[in-house]
Scaffold this motif. Structure first.
Motif, PDB file in Angstrom:
ATOM      1  N   SER A  92      -0.668   2.377 -14.445  1.00 23.42           N
ATOM      2  CA  SER A  92       0.528   3.099 -14.029  1.00 23.42           C
ATOM      3  C   SER A  92       0.250   4.011 -12.850  1.00 23.42           C
ATOM      4  N   LEU A  93       1.312   4.282 -12.096  1.00 19.27           N
ATOM      5  CA  LEU A  93       1.212   5.242 -10.998  1.00 19.27           C
ATOM      6  C   LEU A  93       1.048   6.657 -11.534  1.00 19.27           C
ATOM      7  N   SER A  94       1.584   6.910 -12.701  1.00 16.65           N
ATOM      8  CA  SER A  94       1.469   8.246 -13.293  1.00 16.65           C
ATOM      9  C   SER A  94       0.007   8.588 -13.579  1.00 16.65           C
ATOM     10  N   ALA A  95      -0.770   7.621 -14.014  1.00 20.79           N
ATOM     11  CA  ALA A  95      -2.192   7.869 -14.277  1.00 20.79           C
ATOM     12  C   ALA A  95      -2.923   8.219 -12.983  1.00 20.79           C
ATOM     13  N   ILE A  96      -2.555   7.561 -11.898  1.00 21.74           N
ATOM     14  CA  ILE A  96      -3.177   7.863 -10.599  1.00 21.74           C
ATOM     15  C   ILE A  96      -2.755   9.249 -10.123  1.00 21.74           C
ATOM     16  N   ALA A  97      -1.467   9.556 -10.240  1.00 22.32           N
ATOM     17  CA  ALA A  97      -0.975  10.876  -9.827  1.00 22.32           C
ATOM     18  C   ALA A  97      -1.670  11.972 -10.626  1.00 22.32           C
ATOM     19  N   ARG A  98      -1.891  11.747 -11.907  1.00 25.57           N
ATOM     20  CA  ARG A  98      -2.587  12.718 -12.753  1.00 25.57           C
ATOM     21  C   ARG A  98      -4.035  12.891 -12.300  1.00 25.57           C
ATOM     22  N   ALA A  99      -4.683  11.772 -11.948  1.00 27.13           N
ATOM     23  CA  ALA A  99      -6.073  11.843 -11.482  1.00 27.13           C
ATOM     24  C   ALA A  99      -6.169  12.598 -10.155  1.00 27.13           C
ATOM     25  N   ILE A 100      -5.185  12.438  -9.301  1.00 33.99           N
ATOM     26  CA  ILE A 100      -5.192  13.108  -7.994  1.00 33.99           C
ATOM     27  C   ILE A 100      -4.905  14.598  -8.130  1.00 33.99           C
ATOM     28  N   ARG A 106       0.856  -1.194   0.000  1.00 34.01           N
ATOM     29  CA  ARG A 106       0.000   0.000   0.000  1.00 34.01           C
ATOM     30  C   ARG A 106       0.886   1.235   0.000  1.00 34.01           C
ATOM     31  N   LEU A 107       0.638   2.090  -0.972  1.00 34.83           N
ATOM     32  CA  LEU A 107       1.371   3.343  -1.089  1.00 34.83           C
ATOM     33  C   LEU A 107       0.488   4.462  -0.557  1.00 34.83           C
ATOM     34  N   ILE A 108       1.027   5.244   0.355  1.00 36.72           N
ATOM     35  CA  ILE A 108       0.257   6.329   0.952  1.00 36.72           C
ATOM     36  C   ILE A 108       0.923   7.645   0.586  1.00 36.72           C
ATOM     37  N   ARG A 109       0.108   8.593   0.096  1.00 34.16           N
ATOM     38  CA  ARG A 109       0.627   9.906  -0.280  1.00 34.16           C
ATOM     39  C   ARG A 109      -0.349  10.962   0.194  1.00 34.16           C
ATOM     40  N   GLU A 110       0.178  11.949   0.868  1.00 32.48           N
ATOM     41  CA  GLU A 110      -0.667  13.074   1.270  1.00 32.48           C
ATOM     42  C   GLU A 110      -0.478  14.170   0.236  1.00 32.48           C
ATOM     43  N   TRP A 111      -1.591  14.681  -0.247  1.00 34.72           N
ATOM     44  CA  TRP A 111      -1.559  15.746  -1.253  1.00 34.72           C
ATOM     45  C   TRP A 111      -2.598  16.793  -0.877  1.00 34.72           C
ATOM     46  N   GLN A 112      -2.145  17.990  -0.616  1.00 36.62           N
ATOM     47  CA  GLN A 112      -3.000  19.127  -0.240  1.00 36.62           C
ATOM     48  C   GLN A 112      -3.932  18.772   0.915  1.00 36.62           C
ATOM     49  N   GLY A 113      -3.361  18.129   1.921  1.00 39.31           N
ATOM     50  CA  GLY A 113      -4.098  17.823   3.135  1.00 39.31           C
ATOM     51  C   GLY A 113      -4.974  16.585   3.072  1.00 39.31           C
ATOM     52  N   VAL A 114      -4.979  15.895   1.957  1.00 37.83           N
ATOM     53  CA  VAL A 114      -5.787  14.684   1.807  1.00 37.83           C
ATOM     54  C   VAL A 114      -4.846  13.501   1.626  1.00 37.83           C
ATOM     55  N   GLU A 115      -5.137  12.411   2.339  1.00 35.23           N
ATOM     56  CA  GLU A 115      -4.315  11.209   2.245  1.00 35.23           C
ATOM     57  C   GLU A 115      -4.889  10.282   1.177  1.00 35.23           C
ATOM     58  N   TYR A 116      -4.025   9.816   0.288  1.00 30.83           N
ATOM     59  CA  TYR A 116      -4.423   8.919  -0.789  1.00 30.83           C
ATOM     60  C   TYR A 116      -3.746   7.573  -0.596  1.00 30.83           C
ATOM     61  N   VAL A 127       7.852   9.316  -8.841  1.00 28.67           N
ATOM     62  CA  VAL A 127       8.296  10.478  -8.061  1.00 28.67           C
ATOM     63  C   VAL A 127       7.180  10.904  -7.104  1.00 28.67           C
ATOM     64  N   PHE A 128       5.960  10.986  -7.604  1.00 24.68           N
ATOM     65  CA  PHE A 128       4.827  11.440  -6.800  1.00 24.68           C
ATOM     66  C   PHE A 128       4.650  10.582  -5.544  1.00 24.68           C
ATOM     67  N   PHE A 129       4.820   9.275  -5.687  1.00 27.14           N
ATOM     68  CA  PHE A 129       4.633   8.379  -4.545  1.00 27.14           C
ATOM     69  C   PHE A 129       5.939   8.079  -3.798  1.00 27.14           C
ATOM     70  N   GLY A 130       7.006   8.801  -4.127  1.00 25.56           N
ATOM     71  CA  GLY A 130       8.254   8.684  -3.386  1.00 25.56           C
ATOM     72  C   GLY A 130       9.052   7.422  -3.665  1.00 25.56           C
ATOM     73  N   LEU A 131       8.849   6.812  -4.827  1.00 24.31           N
ATOM     74  CA  LEU A 131       9.549   5.570  -5.150  1.00 24.31           C
ATOM     75  C   LEU A 131      10.744   5.787  -6.068  1.00 24.31           C
TER      76      LEU A 131
END
Length: 148
Positions: A120-128, A92-102, A137-141
């Motif tokens: 891809s993780l890039s598609a998720i990062a784009r959606a977020i 499970r990858l956890i990322r906080e973005w603008q005060g919301v945890e994903y 990069v977005f998820f720190g990997l």
């Protein structure tokens, strides 16, 4: 050309970039790609040897293609991601973005976020974020991939 193949290969190191591009046009019958000099040198060296000594045997090409199919089912996107660098299924990858945890879960086929599968993780990062991101990069990997 009467130069020996080793001499032609050695000469690539001291040849000017415009001359390398001219050689590319002669050897590949196409415009050179906009990549760095080192790339041009290596591809030209391979091409010179290929034309002089012959390329891979058709049986070898078929065998390599068959091995690739076994590994990735012919999916070129999958081919770009090394299996040993992808997080283990179930991670499970956890990322906080603008005060919301994903929370994103790694699956056997890709990733899952909010119950939807993603390749891809890039598609998720784009959606977020609503903007283009490198998902690693977005998820720190990204740094973890470089170290491995």
């Amino acid at each position: 050309m009467t130069d020996t193949i080793p001499a032609r290969l050695a000469a690539l190191k001291t040849t000017s970039t415009p001359d390398l591009k001219a050689q590319w046009r002669d050897l590949f019958d196409s415009e050179p790609p906009p990549f760095n000099r080192r790339y041009l040198e290596s591809r030209l060296a391979y091409r010179i040897q290929e034309l002089a000594y012959g390329g891979l045997k058709p049986e070898t090409i078929k065998r390599l293609e068959a091995l690739g199919e076994q590994l990735d089912g012919g999916n070129i996107t999958t081919r770009r991601i090394r299996k040993d660098l992808k997080p283990i299924t179930g991670t499970r990858l956890i990322r906080e973005w603008q005060g919301v945890e994903y929370l994103v879960t790694v699956t056997a086929d890709g990733f899952e976020w909010q119950g939807r599968p993603y390749k891809s993780l890039s598609a998720i990062a784009r959606a977020i974020t609503g903007t283009r991101w490198n998902g690693w990069v977005f998820f720190g990997l990204k740094n973890l991939r470089r170290r491995a």
